[in-house]
Write a protein that holds these residues in place. Structure first.
Motif, short mmCIF file in Angstrom:
data_model
loop_
_atom_site.label_atom_id
_atom_site.label_comp_id
_atom_site.label_asym_id
_atom_site.label_seq_id
_atom_site.Cartn_x
_atom_site.Cartn_y
_atom_site.Cartn_z
N THR A 176 98.97 0.14 21.07
CA THR A 176 100.29 0.16 20.45
C THR A 176 100.95 -1.22 20.50
N LEU A 189 106.42 5.72 12.58
CA LEU A 189 106.46 6.95 13.37
C LEU A 189 105.45 7.98 12.86
N LEU A 232 102.25 7.78 14.63
CA LEU A 232 102.22 8.40 15.97
C LEU A 232 102.00 9.91 15.86
N LEU A 260 98.51 10.40 15.47
CA LEU A 260 97.82 10.26 16.76
C LEU A 260 97.81 11.59 17.52
N ALA A 283 106.10 4.80 20.58
CA ALA A 283 104.68 4.89 20.92
C ALA A 283 104.50 5.10 22.41
N CYS A 289 105.22 8.65 23.13
CA CYS A 289 104.19 9.50 22.55
C CYS A 289 102.91 9.47 23.39
N THR A 290 102.48 8.28 23.78
CA THR A 290 101.22 8.20 24.52
C THR A 290 101.37 8.74 25.94
N LEU A 329 95.11 6.22 14.94
CA LEU A 329 96.46 5.66 14.88
C LEU A 329 96.45 4.33 14.13
#
Lengths: 500, 500
Positions: A22, A98, A101, A104, B18, B21-22, B104
């Motif tokens: 990221t 976004l 994500l 992802l 991010a 999210c991760t 991603l």
């Protein structure tokens, strides 16, 4: 259990790799450079890529941070630079980050979405987006239906299948036959290649495509349609579907849906709209007039991965009559779909799309819509269309450029036309300019044949493109074109305007 | 420029989202709980999802961290729990997490991959993976070809198109016709529904499907094939393609490719293998024998999103004769493909797959292969197949269970069979058990009809599943089944074994 295998699934290891990834993407998004594409010889790239592959074959190789960085760098550096103002090539867009994500999450959690129980939220999100976007169609929300599918070509094929099966209920079981007229479709001369391909795929035959002529802006000439349909009928063809474009790939032309509907309705011809690119203009108060008559059509292909700025693919196929959606495919013989539907399976889409395992492609779109609201899309669309008008104005003011049409959306075709060149010279010159620009790497634009002569084509998908960038582009085209002419090396290239 | 629009594309904002999210995904991957699925009423989920949608319509809403968290939570919590040992439902897998990160990158950089210039590394990676995986096919690498496409159904359709167009060169232009025999395909009774669907899509007609009977393990009974093909010919059918499975969706049965090839070759019938699930066994020394004869077939569908553990879709379609790949579609009329190919366009796949905009689906697979090497896949495949043998052994030792076949891969079908029940009771009992298990949320398994009677089905896709989990599952099935019988409420449910 194998330690190397376990390590590849290790959550903290994932987290560390995610941080690197990221951060790399942030730098990528932050890069202010104007660039289009770094075109590399395939053999050179093949060698570079091969060198990044581990030689380990007997055991699971350990995670190698440097290798992952090199792979990301090679990937990002050799791609089309959709987030840079130098990229004006086609209908690919730098996505709203976004959305990446959300993809992802979809990828890691691996939710297929053709069946409710396997992907509950994606199936619900499809219903919600059908409702949200359906408002702009003016259809009866209770009767209409929407299904997501893997790209515009797939959606066009699916709609044509539904239309074919409605007009020829026996085809699914007995195959295409001569009885009752030879199945045929009517399409614009400028329709996307996926539409004419569908005739080959579905067993209709390309010879049974009825071509509709277009005007100088690329719109179907409505006055010519009725006599052409009559003539087709007299040749024993039964035209079951007419495909209109909103807009065309080449020039972004919007066919007159209202007038076409007035012709197809009385004849019982299904009117399908390939709105892969332009359906998103429905969201804009300023531009939805381009699709006047949309309420009268039977089906609509709408690529959210074009003008709604989500990762590809995310195609929405709308049917005015929802029951038609179930007609594209039949699988009564299959045991999946035989039993009584329950409250869960009522939301399944597996009977309405070709895919069995289908990516939950709606999730990035629904999330953006939920987070930012519709204005995110309308602001960007309005801005892009306004910039395209500005590009038109700027090019029209240049004496050595010729603009080929008033832009209807965010696609503009033009030529560099210094004096004293015939059509063949002009053709070769545009191709040479386009390829040199591509090779130079600062601007990436496309080309298209219009009236048999190549033209340059820009598609404005990036809201960061300003008048200054357009100025730079005009200068670069002029400089490059002049150099080509001086060198007398206006070599031809490959035309590719139909690739979206 | 609109400030809200610009903010949605802000790189630091992306980076913050991010990180959230991760971190959320790491927790998701780290969750030790045994769970299958939290099944929610669609209306309830619809309401919850709707409440997460911003009410802002006039301006671009600002990024709302809490909202994004809630969306991620709802998505992850309502999905099938592919990373938990409680999920044994179908051929969906918890992916190797790194593959999600590559996705991603693909999503943010939005590289389409049907054309080299638009996605250079994906096109090169396709060549490299064709080479790597092609080694296991025993084909002439120079002659063969591979194309990626959006799912196994699409790949089966594409292969059948190539086969149809080779056998009936006139169909693409003139449509399906009676001349020279009615086009027909021969498929196993247990073939995936996408194969029979293809007959409907391509204008062949479902009536012109020649069904091949299977033995009690689900394999085509080879002895029956020649007479059936002879009889079809006498009925005026021209069988141009025989579709075998490696393995079937229901039981994971592998058709005998060598024996089938010996039958199809002399007749000039194209032999296509739907190896969506089982082709990955080619990578395993221990298991590749299941596909003995693969060197003799004409085409192969191979889903990397099944047993190569990458995000869906990632389907590879292999052709033994690469020139056949170009025969699936024809677009000579289209201006994209008319001009002389150059060194770049030689790598395009757009003429060989239905998609125009195609996701660079190869990138997660190529990256895993490059980072970890082939052992990542073989170790996991071997482990899953071994655990399935163990599951077979455990179930066979239980007096109140009946196992229906020796597992050939990682799919196992069985029934809970307490004494004194007839077929109708047994059928209803299995359906009730499956639905109750699903509702209870700890284990998610599937069901399938075998010999007209429902059976329970597990697919072991997760290497974290141990004998202890299988013990728990057996106990839970017995407890649930006994409760169902006590309550006398063995209500039927929906059968769905053909969904992979």
């Amino acid at each position: 259990m194998d330690a190397g295998l376990a390590a590849a699934f290790d959550p903290p290891g994932f987290h560390r790799a995610a941080e690197q990834c990221t951060l790399r993407l942030r730098r990528y998004l932050d890069d202010p450079e104007i660039k289009g594409l770094d075109l590399v010889e395939p053999a050179v790239l093949m060698k570079a890529a091969r060198e990044l592959m581990t030689a380990e074959r007997d055991d699971v190789a350990g995670y190698d941070e440097g290798r992952f960085h090199q792979i990301m760098d090679l990937y990002l550096n050799t791609g089309i630079q959709v987030h840079s103002p130098g990229y004006l090539g086609r209908q690919f867009s730098g996505v709203v980050p976004l959305a990446g994500l959300v993809d992802l999450v979809s990828s890691v959690a691996n939710q297929p979405s053709s069946f409710y129980e396997a992907g509950q939220l994606p199936n619900v999100a499809e219903r919600l987006m059908a409702e949200e976007l359906g408002r702009f169609l003016g259809w009866d929300g209770e009767r209409s239906a929407m299904v997501t599918t893997s790209g515009g070509s797939m959606a066009n094929l699916t709609a044509l299948l539904a239309a074919r099966n409605r007009a020829f209920p026996g085809i699914w079981s007995r195959g295409v036959a001569e009885e009752g007229g030879r199945p045929a479709i009517a399409i614009s001369e400028d329709a996307h290649y996926s539409v004419s391909r569908a005739a080959g795929v579905l067993g209709i035959g390309e010879e049974h495509i009825v071509r509709l002529p277009v005007d100088e802006c690329g719109r179907i000439r409505v006055g010519a349609v009725a006599p052409i349909l009559d003539a087709a009928e007299q040749r024993g063809l039964r035209v079951f579907c007419l495909v209109a474009s909103s807009g065309t790939t080449a020039m972004g032309a919007f066919d007159p849906l209202d007038e076409l509907a007035a012709l197809t309705r009385p004849r019982g011809i299904w009117l399908h709209v390939d709105g892969a690119h332009g359906a998103s203009l429905l969201l804009s108060e300023r531009h939805r007039e381009r699709l006047r008559g949309i309420a009268e059509v039977d089906s609509l292909t709408w690529d959210a991965h074009k003008m709604l700025f989500v990762p590809a693919p995310c195609t929405l196929l709308f049917y005015r009559d929802g029951s038609a959606a179930a007609g594209a495919f039949r699988q009564r013989a299959s045991y999946v779909f035989d039993e009584e539907p329950d409250v869960y399976s009522a939301l399944d889409s597996g009977d309405k799309n070709l895919e069995c395992t289908k990516r939950p492609m709606i999730m990035p779109l629904w999330t953006l819509w939920s987070m930012y609201g519709p204005a995110l899309f309308t602001r960007k669309i309005d801005h892009l269309c306004a910039m395209t008008v500005q590009a038109h104005r700027m090019l029209a003011a240049e004496p050595d450029f010729t603009v080929l049409h008033e832009p209807e959306a965010n696609i503009l075709c033009f030529r560099f036309t210094p004096e004293g060149l015939d059509d063949a010279d002009l053709h070769a010159l545009q191709l040479a300019i386009r390829n040199r620009l591509r090779a130079d790497g600062r601007f990436f634009i496309s080309k298209v044949h219009i009236g048999g002569v190549a033209a340059l084509r820009v598609v404005l998908m990036n809201h960061k493109i300003t008048a200054e960038h357009l100025d730079l582009l005009i200068t670069e085209i002029r400089t490059t074109g002049s150099r080509v002419l001086r060198e007398g090396a206006a070599a031809g290239g490959r035309e590719d305007g139909s690739q979206r």
